[in-house]
Design an enzyme around this catalytic site. Structure first.
Site, PDB file in Angstrom:
ATOM      1  N   ALA A  73       6.341   7.853   2.487  1.00 51.16           N
ATOM      2  CA  ALA A  73       7.692   8.215   2.043  1.00 51.16           C
ATOM      3  C   ALA A  73       7.782   8.189   0.516  1.00 51.16           C
ATOM      4  O   ALA A  73       8.409   9.063  -0.100  1.00 51.16           O
ATOM      5  CB  ALA A  73       8.703   7.257   2.658  1.00 51.16           C
ATOM      6  N   SER A 102      12.286   4.207  -7.793  1.00 51.31           N
ATOM      7  CA  SER A 102      11.783   4.295  -9.171  1.00 51.31           C
ATOM      8  C   SER A 102      10.966   5.566  -9.418  1.00 51.31           C
ATOM      9  O   SER A 102      10.384   5.730 -10.493  1.00 51.31           O
ATOM     10  CB  SER A 102      10.938   3.060  -9.495  1.00 51.31           C
ATOM     11  N   ALA A 122      11.039  -0.101   5.310  1.00 49.40           N
ATOM     12  CA  ALA A 122      12.099  -0.830   4.609  1.00 49.40           C
ATOM     13  C   ALA A 122      11.395  -1.899   3.782  1.00 49.40           C
ATOM     14  O   ALA A 122      10.724  -2.763   4.335  1.00 49.40           O
ATOM     15  CB  ALA A 122      13.027  -1.479   5.623  1.00 49.40           C
ATOM     16  N   ASP A 127       1.469   5.263  -5.598  1.00 44.84           N
ATOM     17  CA  ASP A 127       1.996   6.400  -4.821  1.00 44.84           C
ATOM     18  C   ASP A 127       2.516   7.485  -5.757  1.00 44.84           C
ATOM     19  O   ASP A 127       2.301   8.679  -5.546  1.00 44.84           O
ATOM     20  CB  ASP A 127       3.141   5.934  -3.911  1.00 44.84           C
ATOM     21  N   ASP A 144       8.161  -3.591 -12.229  1.00 49.88           N
ATOM     22  CA  ASP A 144       7.737  -3.670 -10.825  1.00 49.88           C
ATOM     23  C   ASP A 144       6.671  -2.601 -10.596  1.00 49.88           C
ATOM     24  O   ASP A 144       6.955  -1.409 -10.734  1.00 49.88           O
ATOM     25  CB  ASP A 144       8.966  -3.420  -9.923  1.00 49.88           C
TER      26      ASP A 144
HETATM   27  O1  RIB Z   1       2.650   1.479  -2.196  1.00 51.04           O
HETATM   28  C1  RIB Z   1       3.846   0.762  -2.173  1.00 51.04           C
HETATM   29  C2  RIB Z   1       4.326   0.583  -0.777  1.00 51.04           C
HETATM   30  O2  RIB Z   1       3.411  -0.236  -0.084  1.00 51.04           O
HETATM   31  C3  RIB Z   1       5.649  -0.119  -0.641  1.00 51.04           C
HETATM   32  O3  RIB Z   1       6.737   0.754  -0.723  1.00 51.04           O
HETATM   33  C4  RIB Z   1       5.530  -0.822   0.681  1.00 51.04           C
HETATM   34  O4  RIB Z   1       6.284  -0.235   1.687  1.00 51.04           O
HETATM   35  C5  RIB Z   1       4.061  -0.792   1.019  1.00 51.04           C
HETATM   36  O5  RIB Z   1       3.813   0.041   2.047  1.00 51.04           O
END
Ligand code: RIB
Length: 308
Positions: free
Chosen positions: A43, A292, A13, A253, A247
């Site tokens: 995730a 996003s 979260a 990721d 942001d």
């Molecule tokens: O890489 C971004 C993520 O890093 C965020 O969503 C946060 O949860 C951290 O783990």
């Protein structure tokens, strides 16, 4: 049709607050727009891959608190298959995100359920063996990543590892099981103990990792774009797209997941890099990590507008 992707990793979260600048020690500042948004590196990568059209399973752990159901719904809505998303007693992972003007962030992680893994269940071991690729990060225990990577190696399934999530050194055994390693430039510097300020330094540091058995090093360079160093080709660079940043959370990721999707599709190294940079450019224009992640159609439209 590409084989399915399995992402093993964290789910958090993300508890956001927007600030003008970081507070000094002992200082109190006003924040605004406090919000919970779904995140966690594992995730985020699973959601990104699924939204890009890739059949994707996510193996992770939620806690038993109120965040768990919202995160499960967000992953399901992104199209991620959740057969290996477990629930363990106690709190879900949380990330406290201080989002500053200009899109930069500072993050504090409380690992929660992400740190409470036990054995690898038999069903997950079978999923690893039948995947087209396994995607890992470093927000779950290193021992779990090592077990997963060993199972993948035994089944001849390539492991892609995003180095984000922990500053600890990577064990030589784990490094030797990874096909594609994706650090940012400071992670590359920490992993190798080498300078990474210039392009040549990045290439030299990346090549030093290849001596550990990694075939491809995919370096995220933030505003400078990305650089791919592999045994097969000369280093390939891609500049960052000039977009306005809202942001940056989750952009890395998004980048690693998009690269992995293109790898599974059999795209060329150059096209994989362009696809990943395009997806990340869309990601940084919206708030939140998981919310996003762009759709395939959005990336394709972006690419047709920015033909190089
Ligand atoms: O890489 C971004 C993520 O890093 C965020 O969503 C946060 O949860 C951290 O783990």
């Amino acid at each position: 049709m590409p084989k399915p992707l399995l992402v093993v990793g964290s789910v958090n979260a993300d508890l956001y607050v927007e600030i003008d600048r970081l507070p000094a020690p002992g200082e109190t500042l006003d924040g605004s727009n406090a919000a919970m948004r779904p995140g966690g590196k594992g995730a985020n990568q699973a959601a990104a891959a699924a939204r890009l059209g890739q059949a994707t399973w996510f193996a992770g752990q939620l806690g038993t608190d109120a965040f768990a159901s919202a995160l499960r719904v967000a992953l399901g809505d992104a199209g991620v298959k959740l057969d290996h998303l477990a629930m363990v007693e106690g709190p879900t992972g949380q990330a406290f995100i201080l989002l500053q003007r200009g899109g930069e962030n500072s993050i504090i992680i409380v690992g929660g359920a992400n740190q409470r893994w036990g054995q690898i269940p038999g069903a997950l071991a079978s999923r690893i063996a039948s995947a087209g690729a396994v995607l890992l990060q470093r927000e779950i225990p290193d021992e779990v990543n090592l077990l997963v990577a060993r199972l993948a190696k035994t089944a001849n399934v390539p492991v892609v590892m995003d180095v984000g999530g922990a500053d600890r050194p990577l064990s030589p055994e784990l490094l030797g099981l990874v096909a594609v390693l994706s650090p940012n430039e400071s992670e590359l510097a920490r992993l190798t103990g080498m300078a990474t300020s210039t392009r040549d330094e990045v290439v030299t540091a990346a090549r030093s990792l290849m001596r550990s058995g990694v075939a491809t090093v995919l370096v995220k360079l933030g505003k400078r774009g990305a650089l791919l160093v592999s045994a097969a080709n000369e280093p390939i660079e891609h500049p960052a797209f000039p977009v306005s940043v809202v942001d940056t959370t989750g952009a890395g990721d998004c980048f690693t997941a998009a690269y992995t999707v293109a790898l599974l599709e059999g795209q060329s190294e150059r096209n994989r890099l362009g696809f990943a940079c395009s997806a990340a450019a869309l990601c940084i224009q919206k708030k939140g990590a998981m919310p996003s992640m762009p759709l395939r159609s959005e990336v394709e439209q972006f690419q047709s507008r920015h033909q190089r």
